[in-house]
Design an enzyme around this catalytic site. Sequence first.
Site, PDB file in Angstrom:
ATOM      1  N   ASP A   1      32.229   5.508  57.230  1.00 51.39           N
ATOM      2  CA  ASP A   1      32.582   4.157  56.781  1.00 51.39           C
ATOM      3  C   ASP A   1      33.779   3.593  57.556  1.00 51.39           C
ATOM      4  O   ASP A   1      34.764   3.135  56.963  1.00 51.39           O
ATOM      5  CB  ASP A   1      32.908   4.154  55.284  1.00 51.39           C
TER       6      ASP A   1
ATOM      7  N   GLU B   1      26.313  -2.904  50.246  1.00 53.98           N
ATOM      8  CA  GLU B   1      27.605  -2.306  49.913  1.00 53.98           C
ATOM      9  C   GLU B   1      28.514  -2.409  51.136  1.00 53.98           C
ATOM     10  O   GLU B   1      28.206  -3.118  52.096  1.00 53.98           O
ATOM     11  CB  GLU B   1      27.417  -0.834  49.512  1.00 53.98           C
TER      12      GLU B   1
END
Length: 522
Positions: A43, A208
């Site tokens: 991420d 997301e």
Amino acid sequence: MPTGVLRAIAAVLALGTAAHGPWRPDRGDGTYVNPVLYADYSDPDVVRVGDDFYLTASSFNSVPALPVLHSRDLVNWTLVGHAAPRLPSPDFDTPQHGKGVWAPSLRHRDGFFWIYYGDPDRGIFMTRARDPRGPWEPLHLVHAAKGWIDPSPLWDDDGQMYLVHAWARSRAGFNGVLHVRRLSPDGRSVVGEGTQVFDGTARHPTIEGPKFYKRAGWYYVFAPAGGVAEGWQTVLRSRNVLGPYEDRIVLARGTTDVNGPHQGGWVDTPGGEDWFVHFQDKDAYGRIVHLQPMRWKDDWPVMGDDPDGDGTGEPVRARAKPVVRETVAPVVPATSDEFDSGSLGPQWQWQANPDPSWASLRGGALRLRAVATSGPSLWTAGSLLLQKWPAPAFTARARLDTNGLRVGDEAGLVVFGLDYATLAVQRTAQGLSLRRVLCAGADKGASETVAAAVAVEGGQVELTVDVAADASCRFAYAQGDKRQPIGGTFAARPGLWVGAKVGLFARGAGDGHADFEWFRVE
């Protein structure tokens, strides 16, 4: 295609059968190959300040948390520290696998570097620092909540702060939607109820990891969708910060072998080039980091190659490096550690908030106390000292001095994930035994089994694990010059939301210790 790029592609394809060594994305001819980080920097988010680029990533339960990497060209990266020396709850004094720091955002504003992250069980946290190498302010709870994840701040032209975030189904009972909330002027609290600005259920399930930007009067949310392994990169845009937002898929696998190219950050260079940094899930290797060229067309970003011109790009394997003001020498994040400085290398992380008694550096060696553990395996042990895998194939070696081990103590190498394997020396009443141990299903409470054991003499033992490009691991040991394989092949698995790791451990009643003279990745 330019000759240099063809050479780079050939080099990366050959790597699977090349001699062990670190992954080097910079090919030295003005080109790079993806990934730029063959390590589990999950991420990622990135920011530029002047001529310097900085990157942070998820760290989940590992401590220190929130890694900070530095680069001058987006290709060559070094690990310069962590923003959080400990996690802000006594719960993290024991391993909380898969919990903790999820999907941080990194920004620079008003002379500060800002990091926001979501803890799915506790809420949104932030920290900031004048210098990305630290010190960072103590982690501050912006808003207590369950299920809020992946926050990203935006400073609007009028100075108003906003935050976009996603939701964790495992905690909130739903996901696939994004909310925008106002922040207080100091960025330390949420103001008001917030607004749902996008529902991805129909077209972008599991949306997301949003990142918030503003460009040319447009508000943009870069957000991955479709799941970690096989998803795509969505971009939303609107003329109003609270929407409505229109959507477009701007990066997908296409004809390539790069599964799930998504979730990362947009950054520009001093010369005005645009780039996108994102991850690819590689199972035992974790979520490795790619760099895509990016351009703007009709106020939409186009990432990677777009051979059919439909606005949805696909990942590149090789490219000319970003144009920067100076020549950058090839570098990679640290892996080896001679233990001859006053502190551990920044690559090391514990599985929980560490007790200061677990480790010390003395006389050019790392001393690990043989810490008592609970349960049938090392899954519950916070005192594992681990680091990320650095390449598709590599060798890790450690030299262990056994003289400090007491009866019942054990110390050595570990390859750790949902399954794990150790190669360690155990002191028994009869002497020293070198054991290759397997734990299949550690996350399910499984016990260890001994795959092989041999008697060894006291003093120094060299322990080795060879990791092949298919994540298979073979262990060996040596006393003197003769190296002996032991225990057969171990097929590594990832951990919970993280790749497999390699490192050191010592366990026992707490009175003994193990001294490691060095740890080398070759």
